[in-house]
Design a protein around this motif. Structure first.
Motif, PDB file in Angstrom:
ATOM      1  N   ALA A  48       1.000  -1.998   0.197  1.00  0.00           N
ATOM      2  CA  ALA A  48       0.318   0.480  -0.132  1.00  0.00           C
ATOM      3  C   ALA A  48       1.086   1.530  -0.632  1.00  0.00           C
ATOM      4  O   ALA A  48       0.437   2.318  -0.486  1.00  0.00           O
ATOM      5  CB  ALA A  48      -1.105  -0.095   0.959  1.00  0.00           C
ATOM      6  N   MET A  49       2.020   1.001   0.593  1.00  0.00           N
ATOM      7  CA  MET A  49       2.684   2.326   0.790  1.00  0.00           C
ATOM      8  C   MET A  49       3.772   2.612  -0.554  1.00  0.00           C
ATOM      9  O   MET A  49       3.021   4.145  -1.386  1.00  0.00           O
ATOM     10  CB  MET A  49       3.810   2.121   2.026  1.00  0.00           C
ATOM     11  N   LEU A  50       3.857   1.636  -1.386  1.00  0.00           N
ATOM     12  CA  LEU A  50       3.895   1.496  -2.083  1.00  0.00           C
ATOM     13  C   LEU A  50       3.494   1.725  -3.227  1.00  0.00           C
ATOM     14  O   LEU A  50       3.821   2.844  -4.534  1.00  0.00           O
ATOM     15  CB  LEU A  50       4.899   0.795  -2.601  1.00  0.00           C
ATOM     16  N   ASP A  51       2.333   1.679  -3.816  1.00  0.00           N
ATOM     17  CA  ASP A  51       1.292   2.150  -4.247  1.00  0.00           C
ATOM     18  C   ASP A  51       0.706   3.561  -4.629  1.00  0.00           C
ATOM     19  O   ASP A  51       0.997   4.232  -5.262  1.00  0.00           O
ATOM     20  CB  ASP A  51       0.267   1.297  -4.051  1.00  0.00           C
ATOM     21  N   ARG A  52       0.973   4.109  -3.043  1.00  0.00           N
ATOM     22  CA  ARG A  52       1.126   5.769  -3.021  1.00  0.00           C
ATOM     23  C   ARG A  52       1.821   6.700  -3.139  1.00  0.00           C
ATOM     24  O   ARG A  52       1.727   7.731  -3.538  1.00  0.00           O
ATOM     25  CB  ARG A  52       0.281   5.279  -1.024  1.00  0.00           C
ATOM     26  N   HIS A  53       3.194   5.978  -3.388  1.00  0.00           N
ATOM     27  CA  HIS A  53       4.166   6.851  -3.756  1.00  0.00           C
ATOM     28  C   HIS A  53       4.049   7.159  -5.056  1.00  0.00           C
ATOM     29  O   HIS A  53       3.881   6.677  -6.352  1.00  0.00           O
ATOM     30  CB  HIS A  53       5.726   6.624  -3.657  1.00  0.00           C
ATOM     31  N   ARG A  54       4.318   8.400  -5.359  1.00  0.00           N
ATOM     32  CA  ARG A  54       4.390   9.170  -6.376  1.00  0.00           C
ATOM     33  C   ARG A  54       5.257  10.135  -7.039  1.00  0.00           C
ATOM     34  O   ARG A  54       5.612  10.776  -5.954  1.00  0.00           O
ATOM     35  CB  ARG A  54       3.351  10.057  -7.300  1.00  0.00           C
ATOM     36  N   VAL A  55       5.789  10.119  -7.706  1.00  0.00           N
ATOM     37  CA  VAL A  55       7.448  10.760  -8.627  1.00  0.00           C
ATOM     38  C   VAL A  55       6.606  12.018  -9.546  1.00  0.00           C
ATOM     39  O   VAL A  55       5.915  11.976 -10.204  1.00  0.00           O
ATOM     40  CB  VAL A  55       8.119   9.804  -9.246  1.00  0.00           C
ATOM     41  N   GLU A  56       7.066  13.172  -8.712  1.00  0.00           N
ATOM     42  CA  GLU A  56       6.765  14.443  -9.187  1.00  0.00           C
ATOM     43  C   GLU A  56       7.354  14.372 -11.132  1.00  0.00           C
ATOM     44  O   GLU A  56       8.230  13.860 -11.118  1.00  0.00           O
ATOM     45  CB  GLU A  56       7.009  15.784  -8.629  1.00  0.00           C
ATOM     46  N   ALA A  57       6.252  14.738 -11.773  1.00  0.00           N
ATOM     47  CA  ALA A  57       7.170  14.570 -13.369  1.00  0.00           C
ATOM     48  C   ALA A  57       8.089  15.858 -13.335  1.00  0.00           C
ATOM     49  O   ALA A  57       8.391  17.101 -12.197  1.00  0.00           O
ATOM     50  CB  ALA A  57       6.446  15.315 -14.118  1.00  0.00           C
ATOM     51  N   PRO A  58       9.329  15.334 -13.989  1.00  0.00           N
ATOM     52  CA  PRO A  58      10.197  16.752 -14.268  1.00  0.00           C
ATOM     53  C   PRO A  58      10.358  17.969 -14.395  1.00  0.00           C
ATOM     54  O   PRO A  58       9.483  18.594 -15.797  1.00  0.00           O
ATOM     55  CB  PRO A  58      11.546  15.938 -14.961  1.00  0.00           C
ATOM     56  N   SER A  59      10.777  19.113 -14.099  1.00  0.00           N
ATOM     57  CA  SER A  59      10.456  20.047 -15.195  1.00  0.00           C
ATOM     58  C   SER A  59      10.942  20.617 -15.767  1.00  0.00           C
ATOM     59  O   SER A  59      11.709  19.873 -16.157  1.00  0.00           O
ATOM     60  CB  SER A  59      10.560  21.447 -13.688  1.00  0.00           C
ATOM     61  N   PRO A  60      10.704  21.620 -17.177  1.00  0.00           N
ATOM     62  CA  PRO A  60      10.649  22.129 -17.714  1.00  0.00           C
ATOM     63  C   PRO A  60      12.468  22.384 -17.952  1.00  0.00           C
ATOM     64  O   PRO A  60      13.003  22.261 -18.791  1.00  0.00           O
ATOM     65  CB  PRO A  60      10.088  23.037 -18.621  1.00  0.00           C
ATOM     66  N   ALA A  61      12.336  23.346 -17.156  1.00  0.00           N
ATOM     67  CA  ALA A  61      14.298  23.782 -16.691  1.00  0.00           C
ATOM     68  C   ALA A  61      14.845  22.698 -16.482  1.00  0.00           C
ATOM     69  O   ALA A  61      16.467  22.313 -16.786  1.00  0.00           O
ATOM     70  CB  ALA A  61      14.310  24.456 -16.010  1.00  0.00           C
ATOM     71  N   LEU A  62      14.300  21.196 -16.004  1.00  0.00           N
ATOM     72  CA  LEU A  62      15.300  20.041 -15.539  1.00  0.00           C
ATOM     73  C   LEU A  62      15.203  19.198 -17.180  1.00  0.00           C
ATOM     74  O   LEU A  62      16.235  19.158 -17.082  1.00  0.00           O
ATOM     75  CB  LEU A  62      14.349  19.294 -14.534  1.00  0.00           C
ATOM     76  N   HIS A  63      14.351  19.286 -17.721  1.00  0.00           N
ATOM     77  CA  HIS A  63      14.852  18.763 -18.706  1.00  0.00           C
ATOM     78  C   HIS A  63      15.305  19.411 -19.721  1.00  0.00           C
ATOM     79  O   HIS A  63      15.665  19.045 -20.637  1.00  0.00           O
ATOM     80  CB  HIS A  63      12.790  18.985 -19.357  1.00  0.00           C
ATOM     81  N   ARG A  64      15.148  20.828 -19.880  1.00  0.00           N
ATOM     82  CA  ARG A  64      15.888  21.602 -20.939  1.00  0.00           C
ATOM     83  C   ARG A  64      17.559  21.286 -20.663  1.00  0.00           C
ATOM     84  O   ARG A  64      18.649  21.471 -21.515  1.00  0.00           O
ATOM     85  CB  ARG A  64      15.824  22.819 -21.030  1.00  0.00           C
ATOM     86  N   MET A  65      17.525  21.574 -19.165  1.00  0.00           N
ATOM     87  CA  MET A  65      19.108  20.839 -18.413  1.00  0.00           C
ATOM     88  C   MET A  65      19.840  19.454 -19.278  1.00  0.00           C
ATOM     89  O   MET A  65      21.366  19.398 -19.697  1.00  0.00           O
ATOM     90  CB  MET A  65      19.174  21.405 -17.628  1.00  0.00           C
TER      91      MET A  65
END
Length: 149
Positions: A58-75
């Motif tokens: 249940a803890m692993l199912d609730r864990h979410r990873v945020e999408a990378p920001s556009p600045a991080l993507h560009r970098m």
């Protein structure tokens, strides 16, 4: 991952190891272990191990990873492009060094071949060709003033 299978009844240690590896859903476990795992899951110790595994699931199912920001993507993309350019430049230079080495090796091999194959005789007389006379060169490109002496 190759799992060892047990032929006899399952013990608590093996059941806990499988629950840690595959979670509380017995259908995800290796097929060779499922039959004995179902029987062990009906015991008090088996239910306790599966309850602990359900909490972790249940803890692993609730864990979410945020999408990378556009600045991080560009970098990341810029850094990758820089790395690709640098790698191409390194390959170009190593190719140049390799070709220079091959050329040098060919020159050394050619010099060695000439030194080994060419005869070491010194001529004891001068051999004159068809355009040479004892008075000078009589060929078509000879100096015309030499003939009027």
């Amino acid at each position: 991952m190759a799992e060892k299978t047990s032929d006899g009844p399952m013990d608590a240690g093996r059941f806990a190891a499988l629950a840690d590896a595959y979670g509380s859903a017995l259908h995800r476990w290796p097929p060779a272990e499922q039959a004995t795992a179902v029987r062990f899951a009906e015991t008090k110790e088996g239910r306790a191990i599966l309850a602990r595994a359900r909490k972790l699931d249940a803890m692993l199912d609730r864990h979410r990873v945020e999408a990378p920001s556009p600045a991080l993507h560009r970098m990341i993309v810029a850094r990758a492009a820089t790395e690709v350019r640098q790698e191409r430049r390194r390959r170009f230079w190593w190719l140049g060094f390799g070709l220079a080495g091959i050329g040098l090796a060919g020159a050394v091999a050619g010099l060695a071949l000439v030194a080994v194959v060419s005869p070491d005789m010194q001529p004891d007389h001068y051999v004159m060709d068809a355009n040479a006379t004892s008075f000078g060169d009589a060929g078509p490109d000879a100096d015309p003033y030499e003939e009027n002496l």
